[in-house]
Design a protein around this motif. Structure first.
Motif, mmCIF file in Angstrom:
data_model
loop_
_atom_site.group_PDB
_atom_site.id
_atom_site.type_symbol
_atom_site.label_atom_id
_atom_site.label_comp_id
_atom_site.label_asym_id
_atom_site.label_seq_id
_atom_site.Cartn_x
_atom_site.Cartn_y
_atom_site.Cartn_z
ATOM 1 N N GLY A 60 5.149 4.855 -10.700
ATOM 2 C CA GLY A 60 3.865 5.548 -10.546
ATOM 3 C C GLY A 60 2.647 4.651 -10.477
ATOM 4 N N GLY A 61 2.863 3.327 -10.351
ATOM 5 C CA GLY A 61 1.716 2.408 -10.286
ATOM 6 C C GLY A 61 1.201 2.246 -8.869
ATOM 7 N N ARG A 62 0.000 1.650 -8.780
ATOM 8 C CA ARG A 62 -0.564 1.329 -7.461
ATOM 9 C C ARG A 62 -0.124 -0.072 -7.075
ATOM 10 N N VAL A 63 0.075 -0.299 -5.779
ATOM 11 C CA VAL A 63 0.443 -1.632 -5.305
ATOM 12 C C VAL A 63 -0.510 -2.055 -4.188
ATOM 13 N N VAL A 64 -1.203 -3.164 -4.433
ATOM 14 C CA VAL A 64 -2.093 -3.740 -3.426
ATOM 15 C C VAL A 64 -1.410 -4.993 -2.879
ATOM 16 N N GLY A 65 -1.033 -4.949 -1.616
ATOM 17 C CA GLY A 65 -0.399 -6.102 -0.975
ATOM 18 C C GLY A 65 -1.422 -6.799 -0.093
ATOM 19 N N VAL A 66 -1.426 -8.135 -0.147
ATOM 20 C CA VAL A 66 -2.356 -8.908 0.677
ATOM 21 C C VAL A 66 -1.544 -9.956 1.430
ATOM 22 N N VAL A 72 3.141 -10.860 8.709
ATOM 23 C CA VAL A 72 3.392 -9.481 9.170
ATOM 24 C C VAL A 72 4.187 -9.543 10.466
ATOM 25 N N GLU A 73 3.784 -10.463 11.351
ATOM 26 C CA GLU A 73 4.490 -10.614 12.632
ATOM 27 C C GLU A 73 5.950 -10.970 12.418
ATOM 28 N N ARG A 74 6.227 -11.678 11.317
ATOM 29 C CA ARG A 74 7.628 -12.045 11.036
ATOM 30 C C ARG A 74 8.343 -10.961 10.235
ATOM 31 N N GLU A 75 7.700 -9.788 10.160
ATOM 32 C CA GLU A 75 8.263 -8.604 9.507
ATOM 33 C C GLU A 75 8.534 -8.792 8.024
ATOM 34 N N PHE A 76 7.658 -9.563 7.383
ATOM 35 C CA PHE A 76 7.795 -9.775 5.946
ATOM 36 C C PHE A 76 6.970 -8.776 5.131
ATOM 37 N N ALA A 77 6.163 -7.937 5.818
ATOM 38 C CA ALA A 77 5.236 -7.069 5.071
ATOM 39 C C ALA A 77 5.942 -5.848 4.496
ATOM 40 N N GLU A 83 -2.024 0.041 -0.863
ATOM 41 C CA GLU A 83 -3.003 -0.586 0.045
ATOM 42 C C GLU A 83 -2.341 -1.836 0.596
ATOM 43 N N LEU A 84 -2.337 -1.985 1.912
ATOM 44 C CA LEU A 84 -1.830 -3.235 2.494
ATOM 45 C C LEU A 84 -2.967 -3.883 3.283
ATOM 46 N N HIS A 85 -3.392 -5.054 2.837
ATOM 47 C CA HIS A 85 -4.471 -5.768 3.519
ATOM 48 C C HIS A 85 -3.870 -6.895 4.345
ATOM 49 N N VAL A 86 -4.106 -6.847 5.639
ATOM 50 C CA VAL A 86 -3.634 -7.918 6.517
ATOM 51 C C VAL A 86 -4.818 -8.847 6.757
ATOM 52 N N VAL A 87 -4.680 -10.090 6.316
ATOM 53 C CA VAL A 87 -5.795 -11.043 6.405
ATOM 54 C C VAL A 87 -5.420 -12.168 7.368
ATOM 55 N N GLU A 88 -6.417 -13.001 7.678
ATOM 56 C CA GLU A 88 -6.193 -14.023 8.711
ATOM 57 C C GLU A 88 -5.340 -15.191 8.257
ATOM 58 N N ASN A 89 -5.533 -15.602 7.021
ATOM 59 C CA ASN A 89 -4.827 -16.817 6.586
ATOM 60 C C ASN A 89 -4.579 -16.804 5.074
ATOM 61 N N MET A 90 -3.894 -17.843 4.622
ATOM 62 C CA MET A 90 -3.509 -17.938 3.207
ATOM 63 C C MET A 90 -4.724 -18.043 2.285
ATOM 64 N N HIS A 91 -5.769 -18.705 2.753
ATOM 65 C CA HIS A 91 -6.955 -18.849 1.896
ATOM 66 C C HIS A 91 -7.581 -17.486 1.609
ATOM 67 N N GLN A 92 -7.686 -16.683 2.675
ATOM 68 C CA GLN A 92 -8.235 -15.332 2.492
ATOM 69 C C GLN A 92 -7.325 -14.521 1.590
#
Ligand code: AMP
Length: 195
Positions: A60-66, A72-77, A83-92
Motif C-alpha cells: 500500500g505504499g507509494r513508489v516514486v521511480g526516477v 527506459v529505452e533498454r526496457e529497464f523501467a 510516479e515514474l519520472h523519466v529524466v535526461e541523465n544520471m545527474h538529474q
C-alpha cells in the motif's frame, strides 16, 4: 494522501546469489508500505530494485521511480510506479531522488549502489543536506567495506565525525525506524543548486 515519510533506497539491479538479499529487499518494501511511506528509487524492474518496489506497492505504499531515458529505452523501467519520472541523465536522476527523500538507505548492491551511497554521504559531509543515511549490512555483506572505512580513519584520511554521519545496522525494521525518526528531527532542505 501525503505519505508519512519518503525514503530513498539504493540497491542492486541484480538479486545477488543468496536468498537473504531478496528477502531483505522485500522486507524493506513491505515496511515502507505498512508504515504509509513512500519509496524513492531508481525506477528499475530488475533485481532487488524490482522486488523492493513490488513489495512497497503490494503493502500500500507509494513508489516514486526516477530513471534516465537511456535506461527506459533498454526496457529497464518499472511502468507501474505510482510516479515514474523519466529524466535526461544520471545527474538529474540522483538530484531528483535526493530532493524527494527525507532519508537515504543503501541495501546490498553493486557499483551503482556504492556510488549512490557514497554520493549521498559526501553531500551530507559538505552540508548540502542534513538527511539521515543508513547502510543495511545484511548478512555481513558490507563488513569488509566497513573495515576498510575504519582503516581510512586510522590512516588519517577520514574522521570519526564523518563515520558518525551514517547509521549502520543489520536489522531492517530497527534501522528503518531510526532513519524515519531522525529524518523527522532534521531540516529537510536539499541544496541541489550546489550539486
Ligand atoms: P548496481 O548496484 O550496480 O546494481 O546498481 C544499482 C543502482 O544503479 C540503482 O540504484 C540504480 O540507480 C542504478 N541502476 C543500475 N542498473 C540499473 C537498471 N538496470 N535499471 C535501473 N537502474 C539501474
Amino acid at each position: 494522501m501525503t505519505p508519512a515519510f519518503s525514503l530513498c533506497v539504493y540497491c542492486g539491479s541484480r538479486p545477488g546469489n543468496s536468498p537473504v538479499f531478496e528477502a531483505v529487499a522485500t522486507e524493506v518494501g513491505r515496511w515502507i508500505g505498512e508504515h504509509d511511506g513512500q519509496l524513492v528509487y531508481g525506477g528499475g524492474n530488475n533485481g532487488l530494485m524490482g522486488l523492493l518496489a513490488d513489495a512497497t506497492l503490494a503493502a500500500g505504499g507509494r513508489v516514486v521511480g526516477v530513471i534516465p531515458a537511456a535506461l527506459v529505452e533498454r526496457e529497464f523501467a518499472k511502468r507501474d510506479c505510482t510516479e515514474l519520472h523519466v529524466v535526461e541523465n544520471m545527474h538529474q536522476r540522483k538530484s531528483l531522488m535526493a530532493e524527494r527523500a527525507d532519508a537515504f538507505l543503501a541495501l546490498p548492491g553493486g557499483i551503482g549502489t556504492f556510488e549512490e551511497f557514497f554520493e549521498a554521504w559526501t553531500w551530507r559531509q559538505l552540508g548540502y543536506h542534513a538527511k539521515p543515511i543508513g547502510l543495511l549490512d545484511t548478512g555481513g555483506y558490507y563488513a569488509a567495506m566497513l573495515a576498510f572505512l575504519r582503516k581510512s580513519v586510522s590512516h588519517g584520511f577520514m574522521s570519526e565525525w564523518q563515520m558518525g554521519l551514517i547509521t549502520i545496522g543489520a536489522d531492517a525494521p530497527s534501522l528503518l525506524e531510526k532513519l524515519v525518526t531522525d529524518a523527522g528531527d532534521a531540516p529537510q532542505r536539499m541544496e541541489t543548486s550546489k550539486i
